[in-house]
Design a protein around this motif. Sequence first.
Motif, PDB file in Angstrom:
ATOM      1  N   PRO A 137       0.928  -1.272  -0.082  1.00  0.00           N
ATOM      2  CA  PRO A 137       0.193  -0.043   0.009  1.00  0.00           C
ATOM      3  C   PRO A 137       0.701   1.312  -0.062  1.00  0.00           C
ATOM      4  O   PRO A 137       0.546   2.163  -0.634  1.00  0.00           O
ATOM      5  N   ASP A 138       1.975   1.306   0.611  1.00  0.00           N
ATOM      6  CA  ASP A 138       2.718   2.378   0.676  1.00  0.00           C
ATOM      7  C   ASP A 138       3.917   2.490  -0.206  1.00  0.00           C
ATOM      8  O   ASP A 138       4.785   3.342  -0.279  1.00  0.00           O
ATOM      9  N   ALA A 139       3.924   1.702  -1.167  1.00  0.00           N
ATOM     10  CA  ALA A 139       4.909   1.397  -2.186  1.00  0.00           C
ATOM     11  C   ALA A 139       5.328   2.731  -2.925  1.00  0.00           C
ATOM     12  O   ALA A 139       6.584   3.161  -3.279  1.00  0.00           O
ATOM     13  N   TYR A 140       4.162   3.551  -3.529  1.00  0.00           N
ATOM     14  CA  TYR A 140       4.195   4.776  -4.273  1.00  0.00           C
ATOM     15  C   TYR A 140       3.541   5.891  -3.488  1.00  0.00           C
ATOM     16  O   TYR A 140       2.631   5.644  -2.839  1.00  0.00           O
ATOM     17  N   ASP A 141       3.858   6.939  -3.640  1.00  0.00           N
ATOM     18  CA  ASP A 141       3.154   7.989  -3.222  1.00  0.00           C
ATOM     19  C   ASP A 141       2.222   8.626  -4.222  1.00  0.00           C
ATOM     20  O   ASP A 141       1.909   7.816  -5.314  1.00  0.00           O
ATOM     21  N   ASP A 142       1.141   9.523  -3.771  1.00  0.00           N
ATOM     22  CA  ASP A 142       0.445  10.156  -4.811  1.00  0.00           C
ATOM     23  C   ASP A 142       0.704  10.512  -6.341  1.00  0.00           C
ATOM     24  O   ASP A 142      -0.104  10.328  -7.114  1.00  0.00           O
ATOM     25  N   GLN A 143       1.961  10.829  -6.301  1.00  0.00           N
ATOM     26  CA  GLN A 143       2.537  11.032  -7.818  1.00  0.00           C
ATOM     27  C   GLN A 143       3.422  10.174  -8.180  1.00  0.00           C
ATOM     28  O   GLN A 143       3.712  10.369  -9.417  1.00  0.00           O
ATOM     29  N   GLY A 144       3.130   9.015  -7.739  1.00  0.00           N
ATOM     30  CA  GLY A 144       3.529   7.903  -8.361  1.00  0.00           C
ATOM     31  C   GLY A 144       5.063   7.607  -8.193  1.00  0.00           C
ATOM     32  O   GLY A 144       5.849   6.735  -9.059  1.00  0.00           O
ATOM     33  N   ASN A 145       5.576   8.486  -7.167  1.00  0.00           N
ATOM     34  CA  ASN A 145       7.193   8.172  -6.991  1.00  0.00           C
ATOM     35  C   ASN A 145       7.332   6.965  -5.943  1.00  0.00           C
ATOM     36  O   ASN A 145       6.350   6.937  -4.916  1.00  0.00           O
ATOM     37  N   PRO A 146       8.265   5.976  -6.289  1.00  0.00           N
ATOM     38  CA  PRO A 146       8.410   5.045  -5.271  1.00  0.00           C
ATOM     39  C   PRO A 146       8.922   5.485  -3.682  1.00  0.00           C
ATOM     40  O   PRO A 146       9.731   6.541  -3.738  1.00  0.00           O
ATOM     41  N   ARG A 147       8.493   5.001  -2.721  1.00  0.00           N
ATOM     42  CA  ARG A 147       8.850   5.309  -1.543  1.00  0.00           C
ATOM     43  C   ARG A 147      10.394   5.146  -1.223  1.00  0.00           C
ATOM     44  O   ARG A 147      10.945   6.104  -0.686  1.00  0.00           O
ATOM     45  N   ARG A 148      11.061   3.822  -1.805  1.00  0.00           N
ATOM     46  CA  ARG A 148      12.422   3.855  -1.879  1.00  0.00           C
ATOM     47  C   ARG A 148      12.585   3.050  -3.017  1.00  0.00           C
ATOM     48  O   ARG A 148      11.918   2.307  -3.561  1.00  0.00           O
ATOM     49  N   ARG A 149      13.836   3.304  -3.552  1.00  0.00           N
ATOM     50  CA  ARG A 149      14.165   2.283  -4.750  1.00  0.00           C
ATOM     51  C   ARG A 149      15.651   1.857  -4.507  1.00  0.00           C
ATOM     52  O   ARG A 149      16.677   2.378  -4.311  1.00  0.00           O
ATOM     53  N   ILE A 150      15.741   0.457  -4.796  1.00  0.00           N
ATOM     54  CA  ILE A 150      16.989  -0.192  -4.562  1.00  0.00           C
ATOM     55  C   ILE A 150      17.097  -0.535  -5.933  1.00  0.00           C
ATOM     56  O   ILE A 150      16.706  -1.110  -6.701  1.00  0.00           O
ATOM     57  N   ALA A 151      18.758  -0.796  -6.117  1.00  0.00           N
ATOM     58  CA  ALA A 151      19.036  -1.217  -7.275  1.00  0.00           C
ATOM     59  C   ALA A 151      20.146  -2.227  -7.045  1.00  0.00           C
ATOM     60  O   ALA A 151      20.926  -2.351  -5.923  1.00  0.00           O
ATOM     61  N   LEU A 152      19.785  -3.616  -7.858  1.00  0.00           N
ATOM     62  CA  LEU A 152      20.737  -4.707  -7.706  1.00  0.00           C
ATOM     63  C   LEU A 152      21.333  -4.699  -8.937  1.00  0.00           C
ATOM     64  O   LEU A 152      20.780  -4.722 -10.158  1.00  0.00           O
ATOM     65  N   ARG A 153      22.761  -5.112  -9.006  1.00  0.00           N
ATOM     66  CA  ARG A 153      23.457  -5.203 -10.355  1.00  0.00           C
ATOM     67  C   ARG A 153      24.362  -6.503 -10.511  1.00  0.00           C
ATOM     68  O   ARG A 153      24.579  -7.082  -9.562  1.00  0.00           O
ATOM     69  N   ARG A 200       5.618  -9.115  -5.013  1.00  0.00           N
ATOM     70  CA  ARG A 200       5.446  -7.761  -5.271  1.00  0.00           C
ATOM     71  C   ARG A 200       4.821  -6.950  -4.057  1.00  0.00           C
ATOM     72  O   ARG A 200       4.861  -5.989  -3.690  1.00  0.00           O
ATOM     73  N   GLU A 201       3.602  -7.730  -3.421  1.00  0.00           N
ATOM     74  CA  GLU A 201       2.884  -7.331  -2.648  1.00  0.00           C
ATOM     75  C   GLU A 201       3.630  -7.039  -1.326  1.00  0.00           C
ATOM     76  O   GLU A 201       3.207  -6.242  -0.186  1.00  0.00           O
ATOM     77  N   GLN A 202       4.720  -7.699  -1.017  1.00  0.00           N
ATOM     78  CA  GLN A 202       5.631  -7.487   0.344  1.00  0.00           C
ATOM     79  C   GLN A 202       6.656  -6.344  -0.176  1.00  0.00           C
ATOM     80  O   GLN A 202       7.613  -5.892   0.781  1.00  0.00           O
ATOM     81  N   LEU A 203       6.816  -5.700  -1.261  1.00  0.00           N
ATOM     82  CA  LEU A 203       7.925  -4.582  -1.690  1.00  0.00           C
ATOM     83  C   LEU A 203       7.059  -3.217  -1.367  1.00  0.00           C
ATOM     84  O   LEU A 203       6.339  -2.985  -2.044  1.00  0.00           O
ATOM     85  N   HIS A 204       7.804  -2.497  -0.479  1.00  0.00           N
ATOM     86  CA  HIS A 204       7.515  -1.287   0.151  1.00  0.00           C
ATOM     87  C   HIS A 204       8.336  -0.294  -0.902  1.00  0.00           C
ATOM     88  O   HIS A 204       8.787   0.742  -0.345  1.00  0.00           O
ATOM     89  N   GLY A 205       8.134  -0.510  -2.133  1.00  0.00           N
ATOM     90  CA  GLY A 205       8.922   0.630  -3.112  1.00  0.00           C
ATOM     91  C   GLY A 205       9.211  -0.051  -4.535  1.00  0.00           C
ATOM     92  O   GLY A 205       8.642  -1.223  -4.847  1.00  0.00           O
ATOM     93  N   GLU A 206      10.514   0.243  -5.104  1.00  0.00           N
ATOM     94  CA  GLU A 206      10.817  -0.260  -6.420  1.00  0.00           C
ATOM     95  C   GLU A 206      12.134  -0.797  -6.244  1.00  0.00           C
ATOM     96  O   GLU A 206      13.030  -0.328  -5.724  1.00  0.00           O
ATOM     97  N   VAL A 207      12.346  -2.143  -7.170  1.00  0.00           N
ATOM     98  CA  VAL A 207      13.483  -2.825  -7.529  1.00  0.00           C
ATOM     99  C   VAL A 207      14.098  -2.578  -8.741  1.00  0.00           C
ATOM    100  O   VAL A 207      13.206  -2.802  -9.904  1.00  0.00           O
ATOM    101  N   ARG A 208      15.304  -1.908  -9.156  1.00  0.00           N
ATOM    102  CA  ARG A 208      15.709  -1.778 -10.302  1.00  0.00           C
ATOM    103  C   ARG A 208      16.816  -2.743 -10.405  1.00  0.00           C
ATOM    104  O   ARG A 208      17.986  -2.829  -9.558  1.00  0.00           O
ATOM    105  N   ILE A 209      16.829  -3.371 -11.519  1.00  0.00           N
ATOM    106  CA  ILE A 209      18.076  -4.561 -11.858  1.00  0.00           C
ATOM    107  C   ILE A 209      18.789  -4.049 -12.863  1.00  0.00           C
ATOM    108  O   ILE A 209      18.324  -3.742 -14.026  1.00  0.00           O
ATOM    109  N   ILE A 210      20.119  -4.036 -12.651  1.00  0.00           N
ATOM    110  CA  ILE A 210      20.851  -3.513 -13.608  1.00  0.00           C
ATOM    111  C   ILE A 210      21.900  -4.780 -14.066  1.00  0.00           C
ATOM    112  O   ILE A 210      22.795  -5.281 -13.466  1.00  0.00           O
ATOM    113  N   PHE A 211      21.589  -5.115 -15.440  1.00  0.00           N
ATOM    114  CA  PHE A 211      22.671  -6.095 -15.922  1.00  0.00           C
ATOM    115  C   PHE A 211      23.620  -5.401 -16.792  1.00  0.00           C
ATOM    116  O   PHE A 211      23.106  -4.945 -17.925  1.00  0.00           O
TER     117      PHE A 211
END
Length: 467
Positions: A137-153, A200-211
């Motif tokens: 529920p709190d993954a994104y704000d009203d403007q569509g911005n993620p609460r937090r964003r983690i990058a995995l490389r 995804r229901e357990q993710l409180h934000g966004e995951v970016r994956i960098i290959f």
Amino acid sequence: MAEKAQMESLENTAVAHDVQAEGAQMPADFAAPMEERDADETAIEPAASGLGEPVADAFEPPVAMKPEELTAHILEAGAAIEDTIVATRRYFHAHPELSTKELSTSNSICARLTRMGIPYERVAKTGVIATIKGTAPDAYDDQGNPRRRIALRADIDALPVTEETGLPYESKNTGVMHACGHDCHIAMMLGAVRILNDMREQLHGEVRIIFQPAEEISIGSRMMIRAGALEGVDGLFGMHIWSDVDAGEISCAPGQRMANTDWFRIDVQGISAHGSMPHKGVDAIVVAAELVNVIQTLVSRDISPFEPLVVTVGEIHGGEARNIMAGSAYLTGTVRTWSEKSRRMVPEHLEHLIKRTAKAFGAKAKLTYEEGNAGLSNDKASAARAERAVVKLFGEEALSDYEGTLAGEDFAEYLKIVPGVFAFVGCRNPKVGAVHPQHSCFYRVDESVLVRGAELAAQYAVDFLAE
């Protein structure tokens, strides 16, 4: 700057490979389940069911799981796709591609992402950036911005090494080998992606994956940074399968973990002559051979013994015929330093040594010195988070006290911009022949640890986004 020119040149010369070339085709049994494969385990293309469509409903996560339930789910999900992670690694191991030329590799990664329904963007010619959007529920704000964003490389390129392991899934591309474990990194990260995508229901934000392409030539991370890989990123996680750490153990300690990485070339100019008349010329090969030894005094006599330093000559070339004394020769190599102080001292001292040595032989020598990557240092808070994740998943005994290495990693360039952690996933196990170092033509890994890498990346992402 020579470094900038080299980087731009390499990026511009990255060419599109024919994906239908031998070793690049996706086999017809791409979607076949692992259990249907030959008993000799020579099949190497992984099942789509493991890193694509859901494996089973048994581990579909409910909403609002407790932390211990999340960890249990990650372990259960990892166990369900472990065979496919191994098969994925074997496929990429058999089809390695050199830095900036990883087109078939990135095509195969994108095919797997598509099967999982994960959106991605292709950047820097052979790089891939994928996104998993949490639905908590709190993954994104009203403007569509993620609460937090983690990058995995994960890096994806291979080395110019001729494989001599004799494995049934050894490289099909002569002279190219995944001798540093980047095939493992691709497989582990795709495994983590599969686990995270199903929770995804357990993710409180966004995951970016960098290959990321081109790690082996120290330009890939900067290519991805320029492509926007770190825009809006709050934290980073990377990992490397590592032959100096025992299988089952993981090292993610804070502070400096890897060395500064720089490169050099020495051009020697002598005077060619008939091979039977050496007194009438200046033998550039003899001078080059002397330089190989002389520059080691940089380590033993010029820099404090309390300062870790390695100088390695990796190439030496000279001569055109067996009866002609060479008029020119060149050497290339790498310098690894731990401190910034030593790093700044080396070029001047190295130039002094080579010019004086060449002059003593009546020759001339020119040094070309290029800075590569800075030393890799783990952020204290990020390292602590990673160590907690290791303990949650595998217990205290899984934490390694590995001291670090003078190897280098361009993941360091990301860490200059965003705080994060780089973990060493141990793969050393004499029982399976996993005893040779990175970059060896005999390099092997204990594949049983690959699922641990996937589970750790997933746990770290979940924990980071929950904070």
